[in-house]
Write a protein that holds these residues in place. Structure first.
Motif, short mmCIF file in Angstrom:
data_model
loop_
_atom_site.label_atom_id
_atom_site.label_comp_id
_atom_site.label_asym_id
_atom_site.label_seq_id
_atom_site.Cartn_x
_atom_site.Cartn_y
_atom_site.Cartn_z
N VAL A 1 0.83 -1.20 0.00
CA VAL A 1 0.00 0.00 0.00
C VAL A 1 0.87 1.25 0.00
O VAL A 1 0.64 2.21 -0.74
N ARG A 2 1.89 1.22 0.86
CA ARG A 2 2.81 2.37 0.90
C ARG A 2 3.45 2.59 -0.46
O ARG A 2 3.56 3.70 -0.96
N ARG A 3 3.87 1.48 -1.08
CA ARG A 3 4.51 1.53 -2.39
C ARG A 3 3.55 2.14 -3.42
O ARG A 3 3.91 3.02 -4.21
N ASP A 4 2.29 1.71 -3.36
CA ASP A 4 1.29 2.20 -4.31
C ASP A 4 1.07 3.70 -4.14
O ASP A 4 0.96 4.45 -5.12
N LEU A 5 1.02 4.14 -2.86
CA LEU A 5 0.83 5.57 -2.63
C LEU A 5 2.00 6.37 -3.20
O LEU A 5 1.80 7.41 -3.84
N LEU A 6 3.21 5.87 -3.02
CA LEU A 6 4.39 6.56 -3.56
C LEU A 6 4.33 6.60 -5.09
O LEU A 6 4.64 7.61 -5.71
N ASP A 7 3.91 5.47 -5.68
CA ASP A 7 3.76 5.44 -7.15
C ASP A 7 2.78 6.52 -7.61
O ASP A 7 3.03 7.24 -8.58
N SER A 8 1.65 6.58 -6.89
CA SER A 8 0.63 7.53 -7.33
C SER A 8 1.13 8.96 -7.20
O SER A 8 0.80 9.82 -8.03
N GLU B 1 3.28 9.51 -10.31
CA GLU B 1 2.44 9.63 -11.52
C GLU B 1 1.75 10.99 -11.60
O GLU B 1 1.72 11.64 -12.65
N GLU B 2 1.21 11.39 -10.46
CA GLU B 2 0.45 12.65 -10.48
C GLU B 2 1.38 13.84 -10.66
O GLU B 2 1.02 14.82 -11.31
N ALA B 3 2.58 13.75 -10.12
CA ALA B 3 3.55 14.83 -10.34
C ALA B 3 3.90 14.92 -11.82
O ALA B 3 3.97 16.01 -12.39
N GLU B 4 4.05 13.74 -12.45
CA GLU B 4 4.34 13.75 -13.90
C GLU B 4 3.17 14.34 -14.68
O GLU B 4 3.34 15.12 -15.63
#
Lengths: 894, 229
Positions: free
Chosen positions: A699-706, A709-712
């Motif tokens: 879950v932590r990993r997914d939040l970091l991914d998101s 992505e959103e920054a990009e």
């Protein structure tokens, strides 16, 4: 004038007073005859004013070589006269433009009634004075009473001299002050004897007659009365303004009936005098038009028009009534309008008519109830006004009927001679002659038919009644035959002629009504101002048979906007007349009181709310131009132009509203597209900060991914906005360099590869490809945008295809997806900015800027972009980019 | 974990929001339920009413306000609005339509969960119909119509009391200017915001330890006031 509520100031009188402020003041030095010392008095007074420090300028003064007068001119500023060439002679005229420019406090303009040389701005000096007053300059002028328009007939009766130089009474009524220069007739004759009054040698005899003591006495009385009347008027005006109860509530209303008879103008003047006598009672000049009578001859129509024009100059209101029965039409009108006085003329024609029935005055007298009747029996011809010269064409048209009548009768004679030789039954030949009369009636109307009847009777007698070739009738029976034949021929001619004339008149009216209807339809159909102007010009040209032009306002001036048959530039003089018509709202140019030497007549187009333009008709010969029809057209045109203007304003408002909507869409887009990624970033980081230890590792990993992505996504969006700004600001300067499309496509595919997810991407651009002229960076961005779009709009597992191939002049890039495609209606708009915002379901797929940026970049590089959809039965979109090939340098490089 | 985890329905069309809000709510002791559009949300509320709803105003199938009005027809639990700051009027409209509170995007989960707690407590408060409400040192007895600060009675004018009582009854719920004006002065005065400024100022003078940094009546700029429960 009735005043319903005494003691209350008349609003119109107050308005007139207010309107008068800002205007210059007019003072008239009025005299009974030349030589009484008007100019002398004016100059003496002016010198006194100058001594008081007033800026006095002498615009024009005629000294007639009088030494006393000339000496007064010394020390006064005198305006140089303006030379005007007229028929080889140079005339020195008053320079109104110089006077307007100098703007003195007081301007002296001698001889109010003077007629300006042709080519001047106004035909009459009193019109110059009017303009000067309107410009706020005080003017002093001089006038002899015999030049007053309403007194022309009276003066003619007194002196036997008809004045050509006249001033409308209204021009004198406008005077703020009148100073009567009065000397006794004896004194004046004394001065003449002493040579103090200038007289040209040639005019001496006529002058001797004019200056007879009894004439002078009568003129003096006229002048005194007129001066007194003006004082009365001013007193009345003052009383009205003050709301003082006065003696003016006489309630008299005068109706003057005019027709085409020569007496018409005299009737109008009589009406004015009657109105003067009745303390300026309102007076109406009316003409009754009879729809079932043939149109009046041109000379009569001209006289009628002049009389109506004169009536307006003299301050009457004019009205045209319609009705076959003149008497009942007039009585009906006068009953409804509380007419108390009717002025009517008795001309020779009505005396002739009196043989068959009653004359008009008599009929009115019999049936009128209440109104007093004034009958003017003056039968004087009006030699002063040159009759309008008939054009050769018109004369021919008039004579054509009689020539035709002669031809028909001659033909009948020939046919009869042939029949006579074969059968010898002369009685039947009458039928052949009757036929010719009938034919003339049908072809040429009433009077040619009557002429044909007479001619036929004479020919029949001469050629076929025994003894032949004489006018003598041998047999008693033939006398009867001849008599009966003549009457029958006359009746036949009369009836057919009348029927034909009426049919003509009816059809002419019908066609006028039809044209007006057509014009109305056409004009009301015009949505744009230009169309309405063009339509109006064409209708005017058709109605007048001459060139027409429409000028519309633009940037504080007017410009020629439409013309028929074509738009031609106007000369400076014509343009000046058009501007006059625009600024003053009055007709100007040929046939009017302003700049009559222009080649066109200009009339303002007065709409319901404002003036919408100026219409011009070229002067000259043309087809039958019906003045009223033209005026009706102008009215319609003005309204149509106004309507078109309103429509344009409404469209502007709509465009503004739409751009407002676009702006709010833009704001919404920015707020949504910036804030959603920010929300995710902020939300995910705060979740990690607050509950990080409670969350599982994936879950932590997914939040970091998101967060990444959103920054990009945010970065892409900001990039889009910057690109758009560069495009719109014109800061984009693409470098056109030979570029290999394949390299660019690879780079673009690489950029979006991470967002492909479960979609597959195929490249199909192997083999040789020419270099294109393009900016590699911009092209990559454009292709990437299209690819992003393809990814956004197509589902997982679908295929995206990137291909490139060559045309003779271009390299084409094709990018195809298997999404749901674009509805046909939207294919055009797919490259519009923020298009996506219309569809809330598409949110989250970008701002809707990508394609419009791609289009902007491609077109900036000289390429083209197009969308094709659907590609297959299930949908799909294909984007095509065409780029020009680079100049063939690559052949050398290879 | 306690036996009862309050069910929170999150209505938003952005998958990214669910992506972090889901774990955050879960970690905060709630049971998140996800809906991507208004239709699904209304169906879920009807099927099994959640303890609270977090509603985004920008939804694909229906305007958020419309969804709110429809939900209010059969659901009276707390509804917290997610909105973007530039839609001020929409936010006020939503509050007037019966929303309990709002959170502006972008937001930190801490703030959202705090608002959520207040809304849930307010609901419990309403159900319990507590006659005495406290905010710090201030005590309001709704039955006796008495107000005291640190045990000392405070004299309020009838209008001041009405206004304070109305706010206190709302718990921590934001009450819009219009709601307060209509309740205290009547519908004819629903636009007379200056009344509120004057009366709130007077109440603060009497109740707040430091009127410049109020804790009893909190200002929601441009929207209304809330009671600092």
């Amino acid at each position: 004038m009735t005043s319903a509520e005494p003691r209350r100031p008349d609003p119109e009188a107050l308005l007139a007073e207010v309107g008068g402020s800002g205007r210059g003041r007019l003072k008239v030095f009025l005299g009974m005859a030349p030589g009484v010392g008007k100019t002398y008095a004016m100059l003496r007074e002016a010198r006194r004013r100058k001594a008081e420090g007033l800026d006095v300028l002498v615009g024009v003064v005629e000294t007639h070589g009088r030494r006393e007068t000339e000496s007064l001119l010394r020390n006064l500023d005198v305006l140089a006269r303006k030379p005007l060439d007229y028929k080889g002679r140079t005339l020195l005229e008053f320079d109104i433009d110089a006077a307007l420019e100098k703007r003195p406090d007081l301007l002296l303009v001698d001889e109010y009634a003077h007629s300006n040389a042709p080519g001047s701005r106004h035909p009459k000096r009193w019109q110059d004075v009017e303009e000067l007053l309107a410009a706020g300059i005080d003017v002093w002028t001089t006038l002899n009473v015999q030049h007053l328009e309403s007194l022309v007939d009276v003066v003619w009766k007194i002196t036997g001299v008809r004045q050509r130089e006249t001033v409308p009474d209204s021009a004198l009524a406008r005077a703020d002050d009148i100073e009567l220069i009065d000397i006794t007739p004896g004194e004046l004759r004394q001065r003449m004897a002493e040579g103090k009054v200038y007289l040209a040698e040639t005019a001496k005899v006529a002058a001797e007659r004019f200056f007879k003591p009894e004439n002078l006495t009568a003129l003096r009385e006229l002048a005194l009365r007129r001066a007194a009347q003006t004082v009365d008027d001013q007193l009345m005006g003052a009383m009205k303004r003050a709301g003082v109860e006065g003696p003016w509530a006489a309630g008299e209303r005068i109706l003057v009936l005019v027709g085409g008879a020569p007496v018409a103008s005299a009737l109008v003047r009589a009406g004015r005098r009657l109105s003067d006598m009745m303390m300026d009672a309102p007076w109406i000049v009316a003409h009754v038009e009879q729809p079932n009578r043939p149109a009046p001859d041109p000379a009569a129509a001209q006289r009628l028009n002049e009389a109506l024009k004169l009536a307006e100059q003299l301050g009457a209101s004019t009205v045209v009534l319609t009705g076959d029965d003149i008497v009942s039409t007039v009585l009906d009108y006068s009953g409804r309008n509380n007419i108390t006085q009717i002025v009517v003329g008795r001309s020779p024609t009505s005396r002739l008519r009196a043989l068959f029935g009653r004359s008009l005055p008599q009929a009115l007298l019999d049936r009128s109830a209440g109104a007093a009747l004034h009958v003017v029996t003056e039968t004087a011809p009006e030699p002063a006004r040159p009759a309008p010269a008939l054009s050769p064409l018109h004369a021919l048209r008039q004579w054509r009927g009689y020539v035709g009548a002669f031809a028909f009768v001659a033909l009948a004679t020939l046919v009869s001679a042939a029949v006579d030789r074969l059968s010898n039954q002369s009685a039947n030949l009458a039928m052949v002659y009757l036929l010719s009369v009938l034919a003339t009636g049908i072809a040429f109307g009433l009077w040619p038919a009557v002429a044909a009847a007479a001619l036929a009777a004479l020919s029949y007698n001469f050629f076929f009644l025994e003894p032949r070739l004489t006018m003598y009738i041998g047999h008693a029976a033939d006398v009867l035959t001849f008599g009966v034949f003549f009457l029958v021929a006359l009746a036949t001619g009369w009836l057919t002629g009348r029927v034909r004339d009426q049919a003509r008149a009816t059809s002419r009216r019908a066609s006028a009504v039809t044209s007006l209807l057509q014009a109305s339809r056409r004009l009301s159909g015009a949505a744009k101002k230009e169309d309405a102007a063009k339509g109006l010009a064409e209708q005017l040209a058709a109605a007048s048979g001459r060139k027409a032009i429409i000028l519309l306002p633009a940037d504080g001036d007017i410009v020629a906007s439409a013309g028929a048959p074509m738009l031609e530039p106007l000369s400076t003089a014509d343009m000046a007349a058009a501007r006059w018509a625009w600024e003053r709202g009055e007709a100007a140019g040929r046939g009017t009181g302003t700049l009559p030497n222009a080649g066109w007549t200009f009339r303002p187009l007065q709409g319901v709310k404002a003036r919408s333009g100026v219409a011009g008709i070229e002067a000259g010969e043309g087809a039958d131009s019906d003045e009223r029809f033209v005026l009706a057209l102008l009215d319609q045109g003005a309204v149509a132009l106004e309507r078109a203007e309103f429509a344009a304003e409404a469209a502007d408002a709509e465009a503004l509203r739409r751009s407002d909507r676009l702006r709010s869409a833009l704001l919404n887009s920015i707020s949504h597209d910036l804030r959603t990624p920010l929300s995710t970033v902020l939300g995910s980081t705060t979740t990690l900060l607050e509950y990080g230890d409670k969350l599982a590792k994936p879950v932590r990993r997914d939040l970091l991914d998101s967060i990444r992505e959103e920054a990009e996504r945010l970065n892409r969006y900001v990039g889009d906005l910057l690109d758009m700004t560069r495009l719109e600001g014109g800061a984009l300067e693409p470098r056109a360099e030979p570029t290999d499309v394949r390299e660019v496509l690879d780079a673009a595919v690489e950029r979006v590869s991470r967002r492909l997810g479960a979609r597959t991407l195929e490249r199909d651009f192997a083999g040789q490809l020419s270099l294109v002229s393009a900016d590699a960076g911009l092209l990559e961005q454009a292709v990437a945008n299209i690819l992003e779009n393809a990814v956004s709009y197509s589902g997982d597992g679908s295929r995206i295809e990137v291909a490139a191939y060559e045309d003779p002049d271009e390299v084409v890039i094709a990018i195809e997806d298997q999404g749901r495609g674009i509805p046909k209606a939207d294919l055009e708009r797919v490259f519009d900015k923020f298009r996506r915002l219309d569809q809330p379901t598409d949110r989250g797929k970008g701002a809707g800027l990508g394609l419009s940026i791609a289009k902007g970049f491609i077109e900036a590089m000289g390429g083209r972009i197009a969308a094709v959809s659907p590609v297959t039965a299930t949908g799909g979109t294909r984007m095509l980019i065409s780029l020009p090939k680079a100049v063939r340098t690559h052949a050398f490089l290879l | 974990m306690s036996a009862h985890r309050p069910r929170i329905l999150v209505v938003d069309d952005e998958p990214q929001i669910h992506r972090f809000l889901g774990p955050a709510l879960d970690a905060g002791g709630y049971e998140p339920v996800r809906a991507d559009n208004a239709t699904d949300a209304l169906r879920e509320i009807a099927r099994k009413p959640p303890d609270a709803v977090v509603l985004d105003l920008g939804l694909p199938d229906m305007d958020g306000k419309e969804a709110l009005a429809k939900a209010r027809a059969f659901y009276d639990g707390p509804i917290i609005i997610l909105s973007a700051r530039d839609r001020e009027t929409e936010k006020i409209d939503a509050l007037d339509l019966g929303a309990d509170d709002y959170v502006e995007k972008p937001f930190g989960v801490g703030e959202l969960l705090a608002r959520l707690r207040v809304a849930l407590r307010h609901r419990l408060l309403r159900e319990g119909a507590e006659p005495v409400i406290r905010s710090g040192e201030v005590e309001i007895d709704l039955v006796m119509r008495r107000v005291s600060r640190s045990g000392e009675p405070v004299r309020l004018s009838p209008k001041e009391y009405d206004l304070l009582a109305r706010l206190a009854e709302g718990g921590g719920k934001v009450l819009t200017h219009r709601q307060l004006l209509t309740a205290v002065w009547g519908p004819a005065h629903e636009h007379d915001v200056q009344y509120l400024r004057v009366f709130v100022g007077q109440i603060r003078q009497k109740l707040e330890a430091d009127p410049a940094t109020p804790t009893v009546i909190l200002t929601e700029p441009g929207v209304g006031y809330r009671f600092g429960a």
